[in-house]
Write an enzyme that holds these catalytic residues in place. Sequence first.
Site, PDB file in Angstrom:
ATOM      1  N   LYS A  19      11.669  -0.215 -21.613  1.00 38.42           N
ATOM      2  CA  LYS A  19      10.849  -0.743 -20.643  1.00 38.42           C
ATOM      3  C   LYS A  19       9.849  -1.611 -21.546  1.00 38.42           C
ATOM      4  O   LYS A  19       9.943  -2.799 -21.344  1.00 38.42           O
ATOM      5  CB  LYS A  19       9.802   0.414 -20.110  1.00 38.42           C
ATOM      6  N   SER A 413      -5.897  -1.243   2.090  1.00 37.73           N
ATOM      7  CA  SER A 413      -6.347  -1.550   0.730  1.00 37.73           C
ATOM      8  C   SER A 413      -6.569  -3.155   0.638  1.00 37.73           C
ATOM      9  O   SER A 413      -5.893  -4.015   1.435  1.00 37.73           O
ATOM     10  CB  SER A 413      -5.170  -1.282  -0.263  1.00 37.73           C
ATOM     11  N   GLU A 464     -10.061   1.087  -0.300  1.00 40.18           N
ATOM     12  CA  GLU A 464      -9.143   1.892  -1.489  1.00 40.18           C
ATOM     13  C   GLU A 464      -9.531   1.705  -2.757  1.00 40.18           C
ATOM     14  O   GLU A 464      -8.344   1.673  -3.438  1.00 40.18           O
ATOM     15  CB  GLU A 464      -7.657   2.097  -0.673  1.00 40.18           C
ATOM     16  N   HIS A 621       0.798   3.992   9.646  1.00 39.75           N
ATOM     17  CA  HIS A 621       1.415   2.791   9.170  1.00 39.75           C
ATOM     18  C   HIS A 621       2.761   2.872   8.539  1.00 39.75           C
ATOM     19  O   HIS A 621       2.816   4.005   7.819  1.00 39.75           O
ATOM     20  CB  HIS A 621       0.408   1.939   8.271  1.00 39.75           C
ATOM     21  N   HIS A 674       3.675  -9.692   0.625  1.00 40.17           N
ATOM     22  CA  HIS A 674       4.584  -9.619  -0.356  1.00 40.17           C
ATOM     23  C   HIS A 674       4.496 -10.957  -1.087  1.00 40.17           C
ATOM     24  O   HIS A 674       5.286 -10.864  -2.087  1.00 40.17           O
ATOM     25  CB  HIS A 674       5.796  -9.040   0.038  1.00 40.17           C
TER      26      HIS A 674
END
Length: 731
Positions: A19, A413, A464, A621, A674
């Site tokens: 990573k 959120s 949140e 949701h 998104h």
Amino acid sequence: MSKTYVTGFPRIGEKRELKFALEAFWAGNSSFEEVKTVAKTLKERHWHYQKEHHIDFISCNDFTLYDTMLDTTVMLGAIPPRFANIEDKTARYFAMARGDKDRAAMEMTKWFNTNYHYIVPEIHANMTFKVDISKIAEEYLEAKALGFTPKINLVGPLTFLALCNSVDGSDLFSLFDGIVEAYEKVLKAIESLGEGIVVQFDEPLFAKTLEAKFLSLLKIAYDRLGVVSPSLKIAVVTYFDRANEAVEVLGNCPIWAIGLDFVYGEENLKALSHLKDKVLIAGIIDGRNVWKNNLSKTYTLLEQISATVDEQHIILSTSCSLLHVPFSTRFEENMASEVKSRLSFALEKLAELEQINTLWKKRQKPVATECLKKATPLKHAGIFYARSPYATRFLLQQKALNLPLFPTTTIGSFPQTKETRAVRNAYKKGEISQEQYEASLKASIKECVEIQEALGLDVLVHGEFERNDMVEYFGELLEGFAFSQNGWVQSYGSRCVKPPLLYGSVSRKQPLSVDWTVYAQSLTDKPMKGMLTGPVTILNWSFVRDDIPKSEVAFEVAKAIAEEVDDLQRHDIQIIQVDEAAFKEGYPLREEKIKAYEKWAVDSFKASVGTAWDQTQIHTHMCYSNFNDIIDTIERMDADVITIETSRSGNKLLKVFQKANYRAQIGPGVYDIHSPRVPSVEEMSEQIKAFLQVLPKEQLWINPDCGLKTRGWSETKAALTNMIKAVHLAR
Ligand code: GLN
Ligand code: ZN
């Protein structure tokens, strides 16, 4: 003595070395040579670990710099035309995986019912293939130079084909012949690398309920691939569920071995008589969960297998690639021994394979170990669900809430800025006091409430800010969960997740969200929506104990959530959302197992909100919009409002709600969170009009299609401003 076999090994590295190497390279802070060096070290280390445990069959080509499906696309030369003009192979590979300045990345989706995501191949009519085995050759020769003789792992042609996305709508099957021909070339090329090489074809596709057509193609494919070279040994490996239909076919193909998963597909036992002369790669060590193997149970399983299969023909294996579990428990320095002593990650599983093999060889039956907790059947037989029918609740809620037509809300959120995350991390590390942390959170909540009021939203949320993750947050507060320090599992590319370990009896010893919600409500006269995560999602995103049935665990979690729901409503919170983002992810691969899943999933969701009074409005949701197959199940969940992710599919997928005569309220996402793009008022007005063609106006809520935590504040405010304008026009 039987031989031992590992389907595949994690590649990200025990300290996520891959990573960090990749991300440094992508950021322009290191060269590709450095990535290759890290990759080489990891492969060598992983082979050594497997050798230490005397694993007879270890793999190459299970390693990848991003994803093995993407590697397969490259191996077949099935490069989508939109990437074809990138000359540099490395640049092209990462552009396909991640996009570049001119192109969007290829699509990514979940690998069967796991939380690993692969890159979806893009194919089109008349596609031609151009085989390139350079990566395979490099890895194989690398292993050889170190004294290893690995098998070569390949994604099988049928699984590859079935997972392709046809960009021009052309028939996938029309490419079958071309793909098999390409695989024949791959095998020919592999033949020249050495004598007697084992080639493992991964065909998890056959663990699904399939059309008969796939089985006839399976026969054609392996009849051809089996005879490419007399020097190669072909193993076809399935996993994640039973694959007995495939065994009946493969038993008659000219291949060497068949791999079956007996952990998630015990029914495979019934298929053994169809193996004919084939070697059985018996998946007996759980490759997907983190608990220690139950030795006596596994031993019994081996006895059952050997009742039908000749011992010389049995190889002991992991149930699937170990990709799906963390690396090793040895890095867990802070974990309570009560938990640690029950865990087995990838390295420990190698030892388990070795151990069971030794016992099996000596015919030394292990004594049955006491289960930590015996299953307590029927505990949840009478789940508590005291809500009146929807129509009754609807009237009471209307009266209590007095919401306008097309109520507006968000999914929970709000943007998590660098500052928000820094404060949370500082608090976790003990760098700031509890008082400081709470003061900072309250300031964020206050600001968020003010912004929502100014925007003119109807149902507000607290934002949140205290949560880094919707499951981890609750897991940390509930009894029965543990968290590893280093239990990372690859999710996609360089991204890893560290799922909570649900090891014990779950209960709620303290309120989970009451303080923040009540504080937020104190700042406004608008209804404040409480935000919880549902039991199904908590289970689907955790490693769940396997000593009692999953349904039992789900009900314990549900009970804890139900207590929180009750606590919230007693604190005058009138609307509570219980997120089931991962409800659909847990669906079994086999049709006959769906009913049982739906039963415990629906019942535990209902149990988690069963304490809600009729006038308390329950929202849920879900992060998708295709409900075509599961609309009845969604209906049975009996939520008052469901918010879903429709924005990218228009109202096409909504029609199923109309068809099913769905009565409760729906908030189909009106814009896509998104992307940072801010949709115009006109665009959202069009979207609302489209919704209204399908849904009666009384049923419609307006909201974004998911939580806003990954967005910035400026685009969030701009998009919500436009959303509210569109709603005013619609009203
Ligand atoms: N309430 C959560 C949020 O808004 C839901 C997240 C999700 O659906 N994945 O972030
Ligand atoms: Zn969502």
